[in-house]
Design an enzyme around this catalytic site. Sequence first.
Site, mmCIF file in Angstrom:
data_model
loop_
_atom_site.group_PDB
_atom_site.id
_atom_site.type_symbol
_atom_site.label_atom_id
_atom_site.label_comp_id
_atom_site.label_asym_id
_atom_site.label_seq_id
_atom_site.Cartn_x
_atom_site.Cartn_y
_atom_site.Cartn_z
ATOM 1 N N ARG A 109 11.856 -5.685 4.174
ATOM 2 C CA ARG A 109 11.554 -4.254 4.004
ATOM 3 C C ARG A 109 12.513 -3.386 4.810
ATOM 4 N NH1 ARG A 109 5.621 -1.943 5.322
ATOM 5 N NH2 ARG A 109 6.109 -2.540 7.452
ATOM 6 N N LYS A 120 0.821 -1.216 0.000
ATOM 7 C CA LYS A 120 0.000 0.000 0.000
ATOM 8 C C LYS A 120 0.857 1.269 0.000
ATOM 9 C CE LYS A 120 -1.987 -0.574 3.912
ATOM 10 N NZ LYS A 120 -1.458 -1.685 4.635
ATOM 11 N N ARG A 175 12.085 -1.569 10.495
ATOM 12 C CA ARG A 175 11.139 -1.250 11.558
ATOM 13 C C ARG A 175 11.226 -2.239 12.718
ATOM 14 N NH1 ARG A 175 5.297 0.042 9.198
ATOM 15 N NH2 ARG A 175 4.847 -1.354 10.917
ATOM 16 N N ARG A 195 0.672 -8.987 14.120
ATOM 17 C CA ARG A 195 0.013 -7.866 13.438
ATOM 18 C C ARG A 195 -0.964 -8.349 12.374
ATOM 19 N NH1 ARG A 195 5.198 -5.456 11.550
ATOM 20 N NH2 ARG A 195 4.027 -4.061 10.212
ATOM 21 N N ARG A 208 -8.825 1.127 10.696
ATOM 22 C CA ARG A 208 -8.517 -0.273 10.967
ATOM 23 C C ARG A 208 -9.574 -0.925 11.846
ATOM 24 N NH1 ARG A 208 -2.528 0.723 10.286
ATOM 25 N NH2 ARG A 208 -1.433 -1.206 10.578
HETATM 26 P P1 AMP Z 1 1.627 0.533 10.000
HETATM 27 O O1 AMP Z 1 2.845 1.301 9.588
HETATM 28 O O2 AMP Z 1 0.390 0.956 9.259
HETATM 29 O O3 AMP Z 1 1.827 -0.953 10.000
HETATM 30 O O4 AMP Z 1 1.362 0.955 11.529
HETATM 31 C C1 AMP Z 1 2.307 0.682 12.530
HETATM 32 C C2 AMP Z 1 1.603 0.580 13.857
HETATM 33 O O5 AMP Z 1 0.972 1.843 14.175
HETATM 34 C C3 AMP Z 1 0.485 -0.448 13.889
HETATM 35 O O6 AMP Z 1 0.951 -1.750 14.159
HETATM 36 C C4 AMP Z 1 -0.394 0.100 14.989
HETATM 37 O O7 AMP Z 1 0.141 -0.187 16.258
HETATM 38 C C5 AMP Z 1 -0.288 1.613 14.801
HETATM 39 N N1 AMP Z 1 -1.362 2.100 13.922
HETATM 40 C C6 AMP Z 1 -1.251 2.598 12.667
HETATM 41 N N2 AMP Z 1 -2.452 2.938 12.174
HETATM 42 C C7 AMP Z 1 -3.365 2.647 13.133
HETATM 43 C C8 AMP Z 1 -4.783 2.742 13.226
HETATM 44 N N3 AMP Z 1 -5.530 3.207 12.205
HETATM 45 N N4 AMP Z 1 -5.357 2.371 14.388
HETATM 46 C C9 AMP Z 1 -4.640 1.899 15.401
HETATM 47 N N5 AMP Z 1 -3.306 1.744 15.377
HETATM 48 C C10 AMP Z 1 -2.665 2.117 14.262
#
Ligand code: AMP
Length: 232
Positions: free
Chosen positions: A139, A29, A172, A183, A105
């Site tokens: 990544r 994405k 990360r 996750r 989410r």
């Molecule tokens: P991502 O980079 O989108 O994988 O986000 C990294 C982390 O940020 C996730 O594993 C969540 O802990 C938190 N996070 C990101 N977006 C959200 C969301 N919309 N709601 C809740 N937690 C989020």
Amino acid sequence: MTKKTGKQSINIMGERLIILLMGSQGVGKGTYGALLSKEYNIPLISTGDLFREAAANKTGLGIKARDEYWGQGKLVPDNLTLKLLQERISQNDCKNGFLLDGFPRTLNQAEELDKIAKVDLVLHFVASEKVILERLGNRIICRKCQKIYHRINMPTKVPGVCDVCGGEIYQREDDTPELIKIRLKEYWTKTKPVFDYYKNKNLLSEIDASFPIEEVDKILKQVEKEIEKIKK
Ligand code: AMP
């Protein structure tokens, strides 16, 4: 909103365009979002990036979100996430619209988003778990401009240094096989109702994201087609 054609910008919507990018972690994405953001001249907003930036800037919310939630592979509670998002989308560069990556989410987040923005299209990127684990495990990301690389398929020219801005490259903290699995599981459990929500509203379009990066055009063509549909 405007679509850039060469040096010119032409108006194709005459209004704000809000597109949600959905799909599990590692489905690409972020990569496709960055291309679409350039193509349509609207910012790509990733709530994950907003949390990482907030933690790097050592804000109270950023540290709490990292230490209690995302640093452990858990979702951050909706109230904190919405606060951060609302601040970001009220900025001037979002006036023609924006692409959202990683939000909503949960069903509650989707309902809250409807109160502050009109969603035009939801793109659901789909790839197999095998493809996702391989992509995430390899990544690497620039700490400064957030550009995403792949250790094997798309490495930086100089190891550890971003090709674009010279920033430091890192992996990360939550891209370990153990946390990836947590996750992914949490993603599907919590996000399934969100897909159903947008399906019922007739906004959901599925995009096959299993192609390797060299074939990214195939994905962009599918997306373009979906955007063309809502322009009619
Ligand atoms: P991502 O980079 O989108 O994988 O986000 C990294 C982390 O940020 C996730 O594993 C969540 O802990 C938190 N996070 C990101 N977006 C959200 C969301 N919309 N709601 C809740 N937690 C989020």
